[in-house]
Design an enzyme around this catalytic site. Structure first.
Site, PDB file in Angstrom:
ATOM      1  N   VAL B  93       3.433   3.272  -0.539  1.00  0.00           N
ATOM      2  CA  VAL B  93       2.529   2.120  -0.634  1.00  0.00           C
ATOM      3  C   VAL B  93       1.165   2.401  -0.001  1.00  0.00           C
ATOM      4  O   VAL B  93       0.215   1.680  -0.256  1.00  0.00           O
ATOM      5  CB  VAL B  93       3.127   0.838   0.010  1.00  0.00           C
ATOM      6  CG1 VAL B  93       4.194   0.221  -0.872  1.00  0.00           C
ATOM      7  CG2 VAL B  93       3.696   1.123   1.400  1.00  0.00           C
ATOM      8  N   LYS B  94       1.088   3.407   0.839  1.00  0.00           N
ATOM      9  CA  LYS B  94      -0.175   3.792   1.483  1.00  0.00           C
ATOM     10  C   LYS B  94      -0.940   2.592   2.028  1.00  0.00           C
ATOM     11  O   LYS B  94      -2.161   2.511   1.895  1.00  0.00           O
ATOM     12  CB  LYS B  94      -1.056   4.596   0.513  1.00  0.00           C
ATOM     13  CG  LYS B  94      -0.449   5.938   0.107  1.00  0.00           C
ATOM     14  CD  LYS B  94      -1.416   6.804  -0.691  1.00  0.00           C
ATOM     15  CE  LYS B  94      -0.837   8.158  -1.051  1.00  0.00           C
ATOM     16  NZ  LYS B  94       0.264   8.135  -2.036  1.00  0.00           N
TER      17      LYS B  94
END
Lengths: 312, 312
Positions: B93-94
């Site tokens: 998901v960074k």
């Protein structure tokens, strides 16, 4: 054009952008449960109260994501309601990736077919400014905006944002944040040049960046679609690093305004009077407005808009 | 403990982590429509095929987000299916933000009550390593993992990741990426020290970082929960910047393995033989496995696991 639409909305209502941040503390204050239904009530009421009172709203994706797919369904409703109410939506997602993944994020938030489409989004450049290209491209195709994280007010951010660019990279001779500002300016100047010459498609896709005088060009031609996120309370940080955020030729999302945060004096210190008078600064607050409770939201937003318009 | 669980799973199956990236090209290849239903079929079949064949899977959130709330519902199902199949899930998901927003992201992806809870997530430090603290804290509370973006293989990333830390920041004297690696090492060493002394809570919350010999300590005591993302194809970049990613004391997610990407030789060049033999490197690929089509996924994954185990 997104930048000019935003500028016109700020000229009409003032610079305030209300962050829709339905965190537990605000839900408690509004007497709402910590559920997707509570977040829905909070968000739709906020949008209903703010229509015609502010230029823009900024829903914070994290507070919807933490309720899973039900929360995301509420975010879809919130974005649709903002559109209906004539509010410009800046969805705060801070996405940043590369290649087909970045393209998928762009499609999620900037494509008109997506239920999560916003007028603009925030994006994060840890993987480099150039990696964000799919978002710039899709924003241009669908006339939407992007705000690239540049210089934030939290002290931990200096570790990355104040770092000196290495030789052979676009940041050489400046800081990471300065490099982001310069590339946003170049991107806006290129698009503005293409619009002036009436050959938008060919001129922009050939990738030639017009770098000289981009700030002034951007302001004269109206703001570009490519914006920055720069904290309203950074004080002299940008000046010390040797760059002027307002030279980016696009709108600047400036969180940290109102209540215990920044006022006109602080905004002038960071961005200069000109940036405020030409409606380049989208001053973002959440608690200062939403902390007033559902019945006080509209008045609080108007009060803050009036206060921030008293420039010079 | 997350790091040791991951290490044990890699010891059993090999280092391969399959990226579940349902982008249009792969959906076409599998004869599936570009819809949430197509993504669901793709994801659940992939998980079913891979159970017992690999240590971990890495769903890419962007490819679910682009279908809105329906896509996120599919992501919830995919994460649940991975859990059922005994696969460790690393949700890509960074995310990266500050304060209560970062805490909400952490809750969304690391809290057992969330439908989107994964075993680990990727996070992005543009706002500084310290800003990610709410994710480290919650990961510790619920014994999950985090992989912090450090040094990626896309050339645009150098602009930020190779930049030299400014005076007065944790990166002074090193690069941004080097600073992230050092702080991950310190975090793992602190947690390991607390575990050894049996006073986990008090020792970790007092914030004292044990920095010396963290790599060796981490390896001896088993890997920590705090990992890195470092491209498998960066070649000598880390060495040139003067740091060793494998000294971080935690697992390293290394995208870019297989097919046209990196093999054992490239992994050894970047991380050293020791990092591979102690199961510290989670080698990530998507196309090399999923490009084989639904009937070939399991064989392709096993083949790649075998190939990558032939070290030294």
């Amino acid at each position: 054009m997104f930048g000019m639409r935003l500028q016109a909305a700020m000229a009409e209502h003032g610079p305030v952008c209300v962050g829709i941040d339905p965190h537990d503390h605000l839900l408690d204050l509004w007497g709402l449960p910590h559920t997707a239904a509570g977040v829905r009530e909070f968000s739709l009421r906020t949008v209903a109260e703010l229509g015609g009172a502010v230029a823009a709203v900024k829903p914070q994706s994290a507070f919807y994501e933490c309720y899973g797919s039900s929360g995301i369904a509420v975010l879809e409703e919130t974005l649709a309601a903002a559109r209906e109410a004539g509010l410009i939506s800046v969805l705060d997602v801070k996405r940043g990736d590369i290649g087909s993944t970045m393209a998928a994020y762009a499609r999620a938030y900037l494509s008109p077919e997506s239920h999560l489409a916003a007028d603009a989004i925030t994006i994060s450049p840890y993987l480099g400014f150039g990696a964000l290209e799919p978002a710039f491209d899709l924003a241009q195709t669908h006339d939407r905006g992007v705000f690239v994280l540049a210089l934030t007010s939290n002290p931990e951010g200096r570790e990355v944002q104040h770092a000196h660019g290495a030789e052979g990279t676009p940041g050489f001779g400046t800081s990471v944040a300065g490099s982001i500002v310069a590339q946003v300016a170049a991107r806006n100047a290129t698009e503005a040049g293409a619009r002036r010459s009436g050959t938008e498609d060919s001129a922009v896709t050939d990738g030639t960046a017009v770098t000289e005088g981009s700030g002034a060009v951007g302001a004269a031609a109206g703001l570009g679609r490519c914006g920055l996120v720069v904290g309203a309370t950074i004080g002299t940080a940008a000046a010390s690093l040797g760059f002027d955020p307002s030279a980016c030729g696009g709108p600047i999302l400036a969180p940290g305004v109102g209540a215990q945060g920044a006022g006109v004096a602080e905004l002038v210190e960071v961005f200069g009077v000109g940036a405020l008078t030409r409606n380049q600064i989208l001053a973002t607050t959440s608690r200062a407005v939403l902390g007033a409770g559902p019945d006080g939201v509209r008045e609080a937003a108007k009060f803050l808009n009036d206060a921030l318009r008293e420039v010079g």
